[in-house]
Motif scaffolding. Sequence first.
Motif, PDB file in Angstrom:
ATOM      1  N   UNK A  34       0.845  -1.192   0.000  1.00  0.00           N
ATOM      2  CA  UNK A  34       0.000   0.000   0.000  1.00  0.00           C
ATOM      3  C   UNK A  34       0.882   1.245   0.000  1.00  0.00           C
ATOM      4  N   UNK A  35       0.451   2.338  -0.632  1.00  0.00           N
ATOM      5  CA  UNK A  35       1.311   3.533  -0.734  1.00  0.00           C
ATOM      6  C   UNK A  35       1.542   4.220   0.602  1.00  0.00           C
ATOM      7  N   UNK A  36       0.552   4.230   1.511  1.00  0.00           N
ATOM      8  CA  UNK A  36       0.759   4.929   2.782  1.00  0.00           C
ATOM      9  C   UNK A  36       1.766   4.180   3.658  1.00  0.00           C
ATOM     10  N   UNK A  37       1.754   2.845   3.613  1.00  0.00           N
ATOM     11  CA  UNK A  37       2.754   2.097   4.368  1.00  0.00           C
ATOM     12  C   UNK A  37       4.139   2.196   3.714  1.00  0.00           C
ATOM     13  N   UNK A  38       4.198   2.381   2.397  1.00  0.00           N
ATOM     14  CA  UNK A  38       5.486   2.610   1.735  1.00  0.00           C
ATOM     15  C   UNK A  38       6.100   3.931   2.196  1.00  0.00           C
ATOM     16  N   UNK A  39       5.262   4.962   2.384  1.00  0.00           N
ATOM     17  CA  UNK A  39       5.740   6.239   2.902  1.00  0.00           C
ATOM     18  C   UNK A  39       6.209   6.103   4.348  1.00  0.00           C
ATOM     19  N   UNK A  40       5.481   5.318   5.142  1.00  0.00           N
ATOM     20  CA  UNK A  40       5.888   5.066   6.527  1.00  0.00           C
ATOM     21  C   UNK A  40       7.236   4.352   6.563  1.00  0.00           C
ATOM     22  N   UNK A  41       7.431   3.404   5.666  1.00  0.00           N
ATOM     23  CA  UNK A  41       8.704   2.668   5.596  1.00  0.00           C
ATOM     24  C   UNK A  41       9.864   3.609   5.297  1.00  0.00           C
TER      25      UNK A  41
END
Length: 303
Positions: free
Chosen positions: A166-173
Amino acid sequence: MFKRFQDQPAPAEEENENESFYETSDSSSSEEEEIETAQLKTSEKQSLEKEKTLVLCSRGSTSRFRHLMKDLMMLLPHAKQESKFDSKKETGLVNELMELNNCTSCLYFEARKHQDLYLWMAKAVTGPSLRFLIQNIHTLDELRMQGNCLKGSRPVLSFDSSFDESPHFALVKECLKQIFHTPQGHRKSKPFVDRVMSFSIADNKIWVRNFQIADKLVGDETEMSLVEIGPRFVMTLQRIMDGCFSGPVLYENPDFVSPNVVRSEARKEQAMKSRQRIIEQPYKEKKIEEKNLPKDELSTIFE
């Protein structure tokens, strides 16, 4: 006629000159590419060396929240601690503290009602900023695990494969990488790796664990094993904002439930149970009266 034949070899010389010109241009372009790549590598290295993280908490933080902040400070040799921040003020002032301390990122622990702990992860000036709810906190003093690592060592960051789904978890990573990655060659860090920081997703929450890389003897051979050190906690993503503690909301977790709502529902359930108990009280008394046996007439014969 002789002059005409004598002048014919001149074009071949021009072709050779053109070939040598193209050869020199190709070599110069390759040299320019090498110079550009070297400059990019040096700029990336300088940016990593300048990476600093500001760590601070709000007023009203409990001792448990402060112990968690200190444990994370021990794991981040490139971090810089600031005094308590007044929670009544605007959170946008943290951006000014980051600029004054020459920090590129920030970890801000915000305590609410002496019960709830929120964690802000933000990048200086441009953002983004992420807000998490911290739960299931276990500090180093509480765990007392067998693992131990050298203070200031660089970690191996391990991420679950579901971060890329998911894109929001990619940003969190990416934010977790930039904050918890210790810059190579930092003056307070040690030049080796002996621990692993694990970030995994379960139930739409991020579970954080810290392990030591230890050697275990199995017969005559040594095997690598992981021993948990601590601290451990769980983060629930609430929202992602475009700027540093400000700006439009890029993502808001639809499954997030505020702890205030959870406590109010628990109080409502308790009130319903007590109300139901009051309603059922007369029926219980009536049942007790019906179950009472009549007085025995022969009970006083032998007195």
